[in-house]
Design a protein around this motif. Sequence first.
Motif, short mmCIF file in Angstrom:
data_model
loop_
_atom_site.label_atom_id
_atom_site.label_comp_id
_atom_site.label_asym_id
_atom_site.label_seq_id
_atom_site.Cartn_x
_atom_site.Cartn_y
_atom_site.Cartn_z
N ASP A 103 0.81 -1.22 0.00
CA ASP A 103 0.00 0.00 0.00
C ASP A 103 0.85 1.27 0.00
OD1 ASP A 103 -2.44 -1.41 0.10
OD2 ASP A 103 -2.21 -1.70 2.26
N ASP A 104 2.16 1.12 0.22
CA ASP A 104 3.05 2.28 0.25
C ASP A 104 3.64 2.53 -1.13
OD1 ASP A 104 2.89 2.80 3.12
OD2 ASP A 104 3.94 0.88 3.33
N CYS A 105 4.05 3.78 -1.35
CA CYS A 105 4.51 4.14 -2.69
C CYS A 105 5.52 5.28 -2.62
CB CYS A 105 3.31 4.57 -3.54
SG CYS A 105 3.72 5.05 -5.23
N ALA A 106 6.54 5.18 -3.47
CA ALA A 106 7.50 6.28 -3.63
C ALA A 106 7.09 7.08 -4.86
CB ALA A 106 8.91 5.74 -3.81
N ASP A 147 24.66 6.75 -18.80
CA ASP A 147 25.45 6.58 -17.57
C ASP A 147 24.64 5.78 -16.56
OD1 ASP A 147 27.04 6.70 -15.35
OD2 ASP A 147 27.27 8.88 -15.34
N LYS A 148 24.92 4.49 -16.48
CA LYS A 148 24.12 3.63 -15.60
C LYS A 148 24.32 3.96 -14.12
CE LYS A 148 27.51 -0.14 -15.31
NZ LYS A 148 27.72 -1.60 -15.54
N ASN A 149 25.43 4.60 -13.79
CA ASN A 149 25.66 4.97 -12.39
C ASN A 149 24.73 6.08 -11.92
OD1 ASN A 149 27.80 3.13 -11.95
ND2 ASN A 149 29.24 4.53 -12.96
N ARG A 150 24.17 6.83 -12.87
CA ARG A 150 23.24 7.91 -12.52
C ARG A 150 21.78 7.46 -12.70
NH1 ARG A 150 25.59 13.10 -12.40
NH2 ARG A 150 23.52 13.98 -12.75
N ARG A 151 21.58 6.20 -13.03
CA ARG A 151 20.25 5.70 -13.36
C ARG A 151 19.49 5.36 -12.07
NH1 ARG A 151 21.16 1.38 -17.61
NH2 ARG A 151 22.29 3.14 -18.54
N LEU A 152 18.90 6.39 -11.46
CA LEU A 152 18.23 6.22 -10.18
C LEU A 152 17.05 5.26 -10.26
CD1 LEU A 152 18.03 7.11 -7.22
CD2 LEU A 152 16.65 9.06 -7.96
N LYS A 153 16.42 5.22 -11.41
CA LYS A 153 15.26 4.34 -11.58
C LYS A 153 15.64 2.89 -11.32
CE LYS A 153 11.65 3.14 -14.93
NZ LYS A 153 11.08 3.46 -16.27
N ASN A 188 12.39 -3.06 -4.58
CA ASN A 188 11.12 -3.79 -4.66
C ASN A 188 9.98 -3.03 -3.97
OD1 ASN A 188 9.51 -5.95 -5.49
ND2 ASN A 188 9.78 -7.04 -3.54
N ILE A 189 9.85 -1.76 -4.32
CA ILE A 189 8.78 -0.93 -3.77
C ILE A 189 7.96 -0.36 -4.92
CG2 ILE A 189 10.05 -0.29 -1.68
CD1 ILE A 189 10.78 2.34 -3.04
N ASN A 190 6.75 0.06 -4.61
CA ASN A 190 5.90 0.69 -5.61
C ASN A 190 6.46 2.08 -5.93
OD1 ASN A 190 4.05 -1.46 -5.65
ND2 ASN A 190 2.99 -0.62 -3.85
N ILE A 191 6.54 2.38 -7.21
CA ILE A 191 7.07 3.68 -7.64
C ILE A 191 6.08 4.33 -8.60
CG2 ILE A 191 8.90 4.86 -8.91
CD1 ILE A 191 10.81 2.67 -7.99
N ILE A 213 3.12 22.74 -10.41
CA ILE A 213 3.87 21.81 -9.56
C ILE A 213 3.14 21.62 -8.23
CG2 ILE A 213 6.03 21.43 -8.32
CD1 ILE A 213 7.44 23.06 -10.50
N PHE A 214 2.68 22.73 -7.67
CA PHE A 214 1.91 22.68 -6.41
C PHE A 214 0.74 21.71 -6.56
CE2 PHE A 214 -1.55 24.00 -3.70
CZ PHE A 214 -0.95 24.38 -2.51
N THR A 215 0.00 21.85 -7.64
CA THR A 215 -1.19 21.03 -7.87
C THR A 215 -0.82 19.56 -8.04
OG1 THR A 215 -2.31 22.90 -8.92
CG2 THR A 215 -3.20 20.71 -9.34
N LYS A 216 0.26 19.29 -8.76
CA LYS A 216 0.65 17.90 -8.98
C LYS A 216 1.12 17.22 -7.70
CE LYS A 216 1.46 17.68 -13.91
NZ LYS A 216 2.29 17.07 -14.98
N ILE A 217 1.83 17.96 -6.86
CA ILE A 217 2.23 17.39 -5.57
C ILE A 217 0.99 17.10 -4.73
CG2 ILE A 217 3.47 17.79 -3.42
CD1 ILE A 217 5.44 19.53 -4.95
N TYR A 218 0.08 18.06 -4.68
CA TYR A 218 -1.14 17.89 -3.89
C TYR A 218 -1.97 16.72 -4.40
CZ TYR A 218 -5.70 18.77 -1.84
OH TYR A 218 -6.90 18.62 -1.18
N ASP A 219 -2.13 16.63 -5.71
CA ASP A 219 -2.95 15.56 -6.29
C ASP A 219 -2.36 14.18 -6.07
OD1 ASP A 219 -4.79 17.41 -7.15
OD2 ASP A 219 -4.07 17.48 -9.23
N SER A 220 -1.07 14.11 -5.81
CA SER A 220 -0.43 12.81 -5.59
C SER A 220 -0.66 12.29 -4.17
CB SER A 220 1.08 12.92 -5.85
OG SER A 220 1.72 13.66 -4.82
#
Length: 279
Positions: free
Chosen positions: A11-14, A32-38, A45-48, A65-72
């Motif tokens: 139920d948790d999500c990043a 650059d795979k070292n910068r590949r945060l994804k 193994n978490i929901n993203i 941006i404000f709206t997108k953060i709030y909607d998330s």
Amino acid sequence: MKGLCGDWTKDDCAVIFLTKLARGTNWESPNDKNRRLKDKLNKLNINILEVDICDGRNDNEIYEIFTKIYDSLDENDEIIFDITHGFRSIPMLALTVLNYAKVLKNIKIKGIYYGAFDAKDEEGITPVFNLSVYDEILEWSQAVNSFLKYGNSQHIKEIVDLMNRKHINDGDKSYIPVRDFVSSLNDFTNSIYTCRGKVTDEFINKSGSNRKPISVAYSNMKERLDDIVENDDKSIKPLVPLLEKIKDRTCEFSNSDNLKTGLAVVKWSIDNNLTQDEP
């Protein structure tokens, strides 16, 4: 990140907010795979959830941006916010939208973190700062302001109940004096609401009773406040100027004369709109 999400469930999500540049440079980073945060987060193994945002180059984009953060955010979410890689204005924007969502969605802020890359130690380890205390100070400021304007200590009590549990769970007992003060402040305001003006031996001798006359409740509250002022704990120090405002606001009760206490209650009631007009 791994330490913070070790006990997460399905139920948790990043939620990752990505500008176009951030997506290409640090999230997918095809060159650059070292910068590949994804890829690194997928190993946890978490929901993203990926959320595309604009750069915030003007007022309209900042509001987007404000709206997108709030909607998330969902109702009753518990939020851990990492501002490490945010643009300069993002931390302030995040704090604003999170406090906005506290009211509208009843969210709880569990942590606000910043990884200080430029503050690496000699071993190359980057410190991670928990900035949640500054959100707590903001919450305290709002609650004390509410008390100063309306004489209502309920918001302060709610904050302390929540924060005291958090500090106790972390093995930190520094908040106990604050808890005791707010409990006595609540007794004081309740004694005003219920007009407990006359001091009698019967009331005074009822040890542990919260049905204290106003002057006794005030004395107890002031004593607890003085304990905090004299406390050297650095986690409490930012609260002292706010709490001293409460001391100033209630100073007219600093006497044991019933008549003067009664007059102070009358003034308090008028100042805080605790009066009833005749029909």
